[in-house]
Write a protein that holds these residues in place. Structure first.
Motif, PDB file in Angstrom:
ATOM      1  N   VAL A  87       0.115   4.105  -3.319  1.00  0.00           N
ATOM      2  CA  VAL A  87      -0.017   5.276  -2.504  1.00  0.00           C
ATOM      3  C   VAL A  87       0.421   6.534  -2.720  1.00  0.00           C
ATOM      4  O   VAL A  87       0.016   7.396  -3.942  1.00  0.00           O
ATOM      5  N   ASN A 117     -10.252   3.233  -5.863  1.00  0.00           N
ATOM      6  CA  ASN A 117     -11.586   3.478  -4.793  1.00  0.00           C
ATOM      7  C   ASN A 117     -10.905   4.538  -4.071  1.00  0.00           C
ATOM      8  O   ASN A 117     -11.755   4.999  -3.339  1.00  0.00           O
ATOM      9  N   ARG A 118      -9.404   5.321  -4.093  1.00  0.00           N
ATOM     10  CA  ARG A 118      -8.938   6.132  -3.695  1.00  0.00           C
ATOM     11  C   ARG A 118      -8.766   7.357  -5.177  1.00  0.00           C
ATOM     12  O   ARG A 118      -8.088   8.728  -4.294  1.00  0.00           O
ATOM     13  N   THR A 175      -5.125   7.169   4.456  1.00  0.00           N
ATOM     14  CA  THR A 175      -3.536   6.880   4.354  1.00  0.00           C
ATOM     15  C   THR A 175      -3.582   7.744   2.831  1.00  0.00           C
ATOM     16  O   THR A 175      -2.753   7.937   1.914  1.00  0.00           O
ATOM     17  N   SER A 176      -4.876   7.928   1.486  1.00  0.00           N
ATOM     18  CA  SER A 176      -4.617   8.663   0.607  1.00  0.00           C
ATOM     19  C   SER A 176      -4.601   9.915   1.083  1.00  0.00           C
ATOM     20  O   SER A 176      -3.776  11.136  -0.220  1.00  0.00           O
ATOM     21  N   ILE A 192       0.926  -1.384   0.095  1.00  0.00           N
ATOM     22  CA  ILE A 192      -0.309  -0.028  -0.350  1.00  0.00           C
ATOM     23  C   ILE A 192       0.913   0.766  -0.192  1.00  0.00           C
ATOM     24  O   ILE A 192       0.378   2.565  -0.764  1.00  0.00           O
ATOM     25  N   ALA A 212      -7.104  -4.081  -0.085  1.00  0.00           N
ATOM     26  CA  ALA A 212      -6.699  -2.989  -0.536  1.00  0.00           C
ATOM     27  C   ALA A 212      -5.493  -2.315  -1.274  1.00  0.00           C
ATOM     28  O   ALA A 212      -4.652  -1.083  -1.524  1.00  0.00           O
ATOM     29  N   SER A 239      -3.526  -4.842  -6.824  1.00  0.00           N
ATOM     30  CA  SER A 239      -3.590  -4.279  -7.710  1.00  0.00           C
ATOM     31  C   SER A 239      -2.660  -5.008  -9.637  1.00  0.00           C
ATOM     32  O   SER A 239      -2.548  -6.147  -8.868  1.00  0.00           O
ATOM     33  N   SER A 297      -5.103  -0.418  -9.339  1.00  0.00           N
ATOM     34  CA  SER A 297      -4.864  -0.859  -8.358  1.00  0.00           C
ATOM     35  C   SER A 297      -5.791  -0.328  -7.955  1.00  0.00           C
ATOM     36  O   SER A 297      -6.901   0.423  -8.322  1.00  0.00           O
ATOM     37  N   TRP A 298      -5.971  -1.359  -6.628  1.00  0.00           N
ATOM     38  CA  TRP A 298      -7.806  -0.882  -5.736  1.00  0.00           C
ATOM     39  C   TRP A 298      -7.675   0.467  -5.012  1.00  0.00           C
ATOM     40  O   TRP A 298      -8.428   1.458  -5.427  1.00  0.00           O
ATOM     41  N   GLN A 299      -6.287   1.286  -4.312  1.00  0.00           N
ATOM     42  CA  GLN A 299      -6.318   1.944  -3.990  1.00  0.00           C
ATOM     43  C   GLN A 299      -6.432   3.455  -5.117  1.00  0.00           C
ATOM     44  O   GLN A 299      -7.278   4.243  -5.347  1.00  0.00           O
TER      45      GLN A 299
END
Ligand SMILES: NC(=O)C1=CN([C@@H]2O[C@H](COP(=O)(O)OP(=O)(O)OC[C@H]3O[C@@H](n4cnc5c(N)ncnc54)[C@H](OP(=O)(O)O)[C@@H]3O)[C@@H](O)[C@H]2O)C=CC1
Ligand SMILES: NC(=O)C1=CN([C@@H]2O[C@H](COP(=O)(O)OP(=O)(O)OC[C@H]3O[C@@H](n4cnc5c(N)ncnc54)[C@H](OP(=O)(O)O)[C@@H]3O)[C@@H](O)[C@H]2O)C=CC1
Ligand SMILES: NC(=O)C1=CN([C@@H]2O[C@H](COP(=O)(O)OP(=O)(O)OC[C@H]3O[C@@H](n4cnc5c(N)ncnc54)[C@H](OP(=O)(O)O)[C@@H]3O)[C@@H](O)[C@H]2O)C=CC1
Lengths: 293, 293, 293, 293
Positions: free
Chosen positions: A184, A220-221, A280-281, A180, B212, B215, A215-217
């Motif tokens: 990020v 979603n972010r 965290t974002s 992560i 989370a 990727s 990526s999931w991030q």
């Protein structure tokens, strides 16, 4: 089959997790340091609460913890009114706190001395995952104990897997956090660059989230980072705790984590900017767009 | 409706891309510096080839480029026998090379002076995407020109999007590469840590790729990184070219890219280890497991 | 005036330091965990030794420590036969170990409760400085106690300065180590670049060490780094201990130390290469010259 | 013996350098793009000026350049009225600009074709060094040409050394800048840490500047960094130019420069904060002290 369970720690994560167990019909006794939250939980779920961890754990076949950090776990386990005072041989202690692998091994040893089984079981999935009962659980311990725990864990997990001996759950969670950190930071630099380049960052995300940069991030972010929204749960302060645990473990096992260590320092800058409670974002906040003449 | 197309550069990417156009029924004339590859392509797809870029582009409504870097594009466009010598007003030049945004603007201006339209159109999706006709294309230029190009691009793209004026496609591709740099380094550190921690890295990937930390790189390169396989296309040398373009652009637009710059240096170490032709996931190679007494 | 002194820890640093005190005519009783070293010291300097820290400290006006890390200090101070058991009100404890500022404050408090004065007093100057009696000492504590200690410290220090309350000596030493991390990494990259560029690195050092790039490390370790000699004392393992203390303190005080954190990870790589006992200039070892076709 | 010299570029550095030559009795003809500065120089030093670089260089045995970057050097050498148009066989061109090694080789070749000798000769020592005539000069080229130049260079240099063939001077200057990047970042982190730790940073500098952490930057910029003074010459914009040249050269010679690349990005942040014209010690500006509750 109904199991007698104690659940210690009704925070953002523990509160709904304990709820799922009760909803599934188990006998659940909770303990929370701040009593008001325990009372609210008891009212909401028609459960019981105990005045101390030891009291809550008395008579339980299963004791679950989900507190803050190593010291907090030590307090509710080994402390004056910790659960080890009342847990009985044959019962099982499961720690959902993200903590060090050393602590997991220490707990496993202390439990074993009393004939108690132990599993370290940190989770991922955040507040939303806890509420939806869709967490991912990474476990360390003995296969037989995992087999015993699995049916109960399934009430709030979409996935639970034993990854090795005591400590392995915590180590796997560290692997998760290292990933992560890189994702990020990469995403933050990319969106900052897009901004400096005058691109429509959301349109770019639409396109690149279909390929090798996905990526999931990002999904979603990414969009909320563009909008400057950073209230999606997992806080910078928690992340720094986890990265600290991770970097300390690396110090022992010899792993080299240059970017993880760097991102940890960048999070320090976000904390200095006042972002301790942001998610965290918020890492992107420290990247400042240059003044344009 | 069949279009008369010239395709310059039959490398790993261009060869199958040009093939999809021909298979779709367009009139395709190719050029490749190394003539043997052009002959092979002509034989395989029943198409035509020209002895120079200019010859191949003669009479074409659409000219596509997919060569190596800025200098290569300059050579096939502005060179003695470059396509600009034969392209006619009303035709359209599309550059699929990953190159600088400056070059894109320079090409747009040079084309405009001759009444030729221009789109910068770098792709992602790799060799597999090119072969399956499932590339993602990021474009810069005018909307009307994009509208004209889109039906043709769809023969090898699953997604094609106009992101702004000339150069925007290249800038978006840079955003993509910045994300990848962070993701791959995070993943490399994570798998290295898993190794040092004695975990079963693949089991851990199974678990964390649901959350989370997920990727595209984790799902598609994580397992092969554990196995030490690094022959999945996009080479370290290409990546460094792209990161160089990106860092130079950042120098102009003022973006700060600390981890991107660091990962670029780490790729230098991978090159020193002999990994120039290995794919970008070989970044993990520089992380050495400590000697155990 | 002769003072009655106990010196605990006769390592690379402590052995010659205690020697200087004895040579200056003080009454010195040493303790060393490995007794043979204490015996050797007693023979060489015509001093005394005690079987435990407590025994050595019995009757001493001044007790000096120079052991390894926080845990070691705790052992010789608070342990079963630690010096606090025998030190008497009015005496002074001076800790030369490089340790945490937290420990310094803890020691100051514990000493104060017994009417004992305390100074944290980490040193720099290395083995050579200890042997020549030319150390630099950074101190934390009360001015009156410093005034009392100064004449004695001068036997092995060319410079000793009180920098603030308890812990300030340790914090100043951290400032020192942060500087060194940056200097040595810059120097390592520079010499690696010189090598890759085909320059005569020593000739370049001759020239640039006269200007703005100059550093103690450049003058004293630059040439030996070129020669691959890394046996000049302060070991990578010690450096990582110090950087760990520093990064933990930064975690508390909010400082951001990106390059310090990164260099700490690079030292991890040097450890993996087997360089734990080599001196800090071995940082250059991880920079590999590329293979030339 | 008086030499006939042309000096092109009367900036912060060139103006006093040309002055020293004139003061020493040489025949000096200057050229500066902004004519007013040339007029001022002529008035101050009783010299001559030419309307173009070519005019100034006409009849000169020695031509010195000290302009901005590669492009600027190309303009005054190869441009329409560049010095190569009037320089004659047997004369010597010396470039004091900090530029790329590639440019140096290109200049050497172009000069050789006309029977002109060439030395690349970047300097260090800053404005103060130029004014005091105490620069350090790093040279690349032939020994015989260096021998010819040396007596003249000594008018403004305390040290001048030939380090290898054409380009070697520039490469040595890069080595210098890499060292500075590491030193200044280490110093900045250290002083930031001292601030966060509540130390008297200047007192700490007094102590640690006597030991292994010492550097020219610490002694000459450390105290002013604490005071937030950043007007000591060599500007962040110049530094980024030099680091860009350096990182590009590393891309060619395979050197890995992780911290140099990182510090270059940090300077980008300083530029975004508006510090382009401040000197390199302004690197500390991006380290923000945390808000205290
Ligand atoms: N490979 C991948 O996975 C991806 C690549 N890209 C980008 O696509 C572009 C092409 O990559 P790829 O196909 O892999 O590269 P290849 O090296 O396989 O092919 C390069 C092609 O360009 C031609 N070429 C290079 N230089 C010149 C020149 N000066 N004059 C004429 N022709 C020239 C080559 O001719 P010859 O056959 O004679 O050498 C060859 O046809 C690059 O910009 C790359 O960054 C983008 C996404 C993914
Ligand atoms: N070496 C250097 O260049 C410098 C060192 N320092 C610092 O000075 C301190 C000492 O370094 P140095 O002398 O090099 O270290 P050494 O390893 O040479 O010596 C350490 C000493 O501490 C003793 N010791 C360690 N742990 C214990 C314990 N638990 N109980 C009792 N005694 C113990 C050792 O005893 P035994 O002999 O039995 O092992 C030995 O006498 C460290 O904090 C180091 O960071 C500071 C500046 C420079
Ligand atoms: N300043 C310092 O501390 C140090 C500087 N250097 C290096 O020395 C060089 C000069 O620095 P400095 O004197 O500070 O720079 P300045 O900006 O003060 O001066 C630059 C000089 O170059 C001239 N110039 C720039 N571009 C052109 C061009 N295209 N055509 C003609 N003339 C041009 C300028 O003319 P005009 O007056 O018309 O603008 C001016 O005379 C740089 O390469 C720098 O990196 C090296 C060490 C220290």
């Amino acid at each position: 089959m109904s199991v007698s369970i104690a659940f210690i720690g009704l925070g953002v994560m523990g509160y709904p997790m304990a709820g799922h167990l009760r909803t599934a019909g188990h006998k659940v006794t909770v303990y929370n340091r701040t009593a008001a939250k325990a009372e609210q939980w008891v009212a909401q779920y028609d459960g019981h609460s105990g005045p101390t961890p030891a009291a809550a754990a008395s008579g339980a076949q299963l004791v679950m913890l989900c507190v803050g950090n190593d010291d907090d776990v030590r307090a509710v386990v080994f402390g004056e009114s910790g659960v080890l005072h009342t847990m009985t041989p044959g019962s099982l202690l499961i720690d959902h706190t993200t903590a060090s692998a050393d602590l997991a091994r220490e707990l496993a040893t202390a439990c074993a001395a009393k004939g108690i089984a132990f599993l370290d079981a940190p989770v991922s999935g955040g507040q939303a995952g806890a509420e939806k009962g869709a967490l991912t659980i990474m476990l360390g311990g003995e296969a037989a104990d995992f087999a015993r725990a699995e049916p109960v864990l399934k009430h709030y997990a979409k996935s639970a897997r034993l990854l090795g001996p005591a400590g392995s759950g915590q180590l796997a969670k560290m692997v998760n956090q290292i990933c992560i950190a890189g994702v990020v930071q990469g995403l933050a630099e990319a969106l900052h660059f897009a901004d400096c380049a005058g691109l429509d960052a959301k349109a770019v995300l639409d396109v690149i989230s279909k390929g090798a940069a996905q990526s999931w991030q990002m999904e979603n972010r990414g969009y909320t980072m563009v909008d400057g929204q950073f209230d999606f749960g997992f806080a910078v302060d928690w992340m720094r705790k986890d990265l600290n645990i991770t970097l300390n473990e690396a110090r022992r096992n010899g792993a080299q984590l240059p970017v993880t260590a760097l991102v940890d320092q960048f999070y320090s800058e976000v904390q200095a900017l006042g972002g301790k409670r942001q998610d965290t974002s918020s890492l992107i906040r420290r990247l400042k767009r240059p003044n344009r003449g």
